[in-house]
Design a protein around this motif. Structure first.
Motif, mmCIF file in Angstrom:
data_model
loop_
_atom_site.group_PDB
_atom_site.id
_atom_site.type_symbol
_atom_site.label_atom_id
_atom_site.label_comp_id
_atom_site.label_asym_id
_atom_site.label_seq_id
_atom_site.Cartn_x
_atom_site.Cartn_y
_atom_site.Cartn_z
ATOM 1 N N ASN A 140 30.801 42.981 48.195
ATOM 2 C CA ASN A 140 30.902 43.158 46.469
ATOM 3 C C ASN A 140 31.674 41.680 46.213
ATOM 4 O OD1 ASN A 140 33.740 43.355 46.316
ATOM 5 N ND2 ASN A 140 33.656 45.291 47.246
ATOM 6 N N PRO A 141 31.507 41.333 44.833
ATOM 7 C CA PRO A 141 31.893 39.910 44.369
ATOM 8 C C PRO A 141 33.533 39.905 44.760
ATOM 9 C CG PRO A 141 30.668 41.042 42.671
ATOM 10 C CD PRO A 141 31.006 41.849 43.621
ATOM 11 N N ILE A 142 34.423 40.625 44.843
ATOM 12 C CA ILE A 142 35.735 40.299 45.179
ATOM 13 C C ILE A 142 35.838 40.097 46.439
ATOM 14 C CG2 ILE A 142 37.936 41.447 45.124
ATOM 15 C CD1 ILE A 142 37.262 40.675 42.559
ATOM 16 N N GLU A 143 35.179 40.992 47.444
ATOM 17 C CA GLU A 143 35.307 40.630 48.930
ATOM 18 C C GLU A 143 34.631 39.227 49.205
ATOM 19 O OE1 GLU A 143 34.400 44.884 50.961
ATOM 20 O OE2 GLU A 143 32.893 43.809 50.344
ATOM 21 N N GLU A 144 33.509 38.914 48.578
ATOM 22 C CA GLU A 144 33.000 37.512 48.563
ATOM 23 C C GLU A 144 34.015 36.305 48.243
ATOM 24 O OE1 GLU A 144 29.033 34.966 47.517
ATOM 25 O OE2 GLU A 144 29.291 37.079 46.750
ATOM 26 N N ALA A 145 34.762 36.574 47.160
ATOM 27 C CA ALA A 145 35.602 35.421 46.708
ATOM 28 C C ALA A 145 36.629 35.590 47.530
ATOM 29 C CB ALA A 145 35.845 35.962 45.350
ATOM 30 N N GLU A 146 37.304 36.634 48.154
ATOM 31 C CA GLU A 146 38.202 36.705 49.083
ATOM 32 C C GLU A 146 38.269 35.880 50.211
ATOM 33 O OE1 GLU A 146 40.652 40.719 47.619
ATOM 34 O OE2 GLU A 146 39.193 40.683 49.271
ATOM 35 N N ALA A 147 36.775 36.000 50.739
ATOM 36 C CA ALA A 147 36.368 35.316 51.950
ATOM 37 C C ALA A 147 36.156 33.940 51.717
ATOM 38 C CB ALA A 147 34.892 35.981 52.461
ATOM 39 N N TYR A 148 35.691 33.399 50.715
ATOM 40 C CA TYR A 148 35.658 32.002 50.379
ATOM 41 C C TYR A 148 37.274 31.437 50.409
ATOM 42 C CZ TYR A 148 30.755 32.832 48.902
ATOM 43 O OH TYR A 148 29.481 33.114 48.866
ATOM 44 N N GLU A 149 37.973 32.027 49.493
ATOM 45 C CA GLU A 149 39.296 31.681 49.503
ATOM 46 C C GLU A 149 40.039 31.374 50.994
ATOM 47 O OE1 GLU A 149 43.153 32.923 46.853
ATOM 48 O OE2 GLU A 149 42.455 34.314 48.131
ATOM 49 N N ALA A 150 39.541 32.493 51.918
ATOM 50 C CA ALA A 150 40.120 32.550 53.314
ATOM 51 C C ALA A 150 39.714 31.346 53.976
ATOM 52 C CB ALA A 150 39.853 33.608 54.003
ATOM 53 N N LEU A 151 38.513 30.753 53.713
ATOM 54 C CA LEU A 151 37.874 29.641 54.279
ATOM 55 C C LEU A 151 38.527 28.492 53.971
ATOM 56 C CD1 LEU A 151 34.111 30.415 54.867
ATOM 57 C CD2 LEU A 151 35.579 29.960 56.541
#
Length: 304
Positions: A140-151
């Motif tokens: 979902n868009p929030i999981e995607e955003a959190e993954a990008y932020e982690a990288l």
């Protein structure tokens, strides 16, 4: 971040199939096309495998998992998952890609699962997890955003390098990251699919995005409705400046029963909407695998 991680060039821009050595099934061992060590489709005990703690995907549709588990009981696991040796427990493995298949195999009562073993570092582990899910639209868009932020935070990646790695535009990366400006309550609406990322980005232009998002959920506003209310709020007006989109009429018992019956048969959410000039039958699916299964069910010839 270690010097090795900084100096090691990313091999992740070529797509998921290149990352996992083009493994199509368990009977075809192949070398890892990216240069890592791998074994082709070895059977590994399920209780020796652990989920990836950096896996960006947190939510799994239980009905879809049950459907996949039923399929695995009869056909087995046709595509190997990708794992690496667990860095903390000797003899154990950590999932790089394929957690959904692993979960379904456990649900089906299987004791082992075909897996390709590959050595990866922490950066590759996280990036592959993101690429697998983003390319299959599993996040979902929030999981995607959190993954990008982690990288970006853990490995110093830039928006440009992320865009290259995951096959998205830099604008997409930037717009997705903007969702993390929302408070947790608003994020939860996105996780649960009550509003889209488009609604959320439009609401970010308002002085109180959370209040506008709550209104969008309550009134069933379109993205354009949210944009108009955000503009009105910036100009000092109330967010309730226009008549809200009316909620759909309540459904009768027969329609709800039919929806429930179809949902059980398909294993997916079904929505029937009546109107003056006919109606719509909507079937919600998460990925292409579910869509393929629906198409097979709808086109299959009935046995006489």
């Amino acid at each position: 971040m270690s010097e090795d991680a900084k100096s090691k060039p990313s091999r992740l821009g070529r797509g998921l199939s290149a990352l996992i050595g083009e493994v199509e099934g368990v009977s075809r061992p192949e070398a890892d096309s990216t240069g890592g060590k791998s074994e082709g489709g070895s059977e590994i005990a399920i209780d020796l495998i652990r989920r990836n703690p950096s896996q960006p995907r947190r939510t799994f549709d239980e009905s879809a998992l049950k459907e996949l588990a039923d399929s695995l009981k009869t056909r087995g696991v046709l595509q190997a998952i990708l794992v690496r040796p667990d860095p903390k427990e000797t003899g154990k493995y950590q999932i790089i890609a394929g957690e959904r298949r692993w979960r379904a195999a456990k649900m089906a009562g299987l004791t082992s699962i075909p897996a390709v073993v590959r050595d990866t570092d922490e950066l590759e582990l996280l990036e592959i997890g993101i690429i697998e899910n983003v390319q299959r639209s599993d996040l979902n868009p929030i999981e995607e955003a959190e993954a990008y932020e982690a990288l970006m935070k853990r490995f110093g990646r830039t928006q440009d390098s992320l865009a290259t790695s995951v096959g998205k535009s830099r604008v997409h990366i930037a717009n997705t990251l903007r969702l993390l400006q929302l408070p947790e309550g608003a994020r939860e609406h996105i996780r649960e699919g009550r509003i889209t990322a488009g609604h959320a980005r439009a609401a970010l232009g308002a002085p109180d995005p959370e209040a506008l998002i709550d209104l969008a959920v309550d009134k069933g506003l379109t993205v354009r409705d949210v944009e108009a209310r955000a503009k009105a709020a910036r100009e000092g007006g109330p967010i309730e400046t226009k008549s809200a989109k009316p909620k759909p009429d309540e459904k009768d018992v027969d329609t709800e029963a039919l929806e429930a019956d179809l949902s059980r048969q398909l294993g997916l959410d079904v929505d029937i909407r009546h109107g003056k000039n006919g109606g719509e039958l909507r079937i919600k699916y998460r990925d292409l695998e579910q869509l393929d299964d629906v198409c097979r069910r709808l086109t299959a010839k009935r046995k006489l």
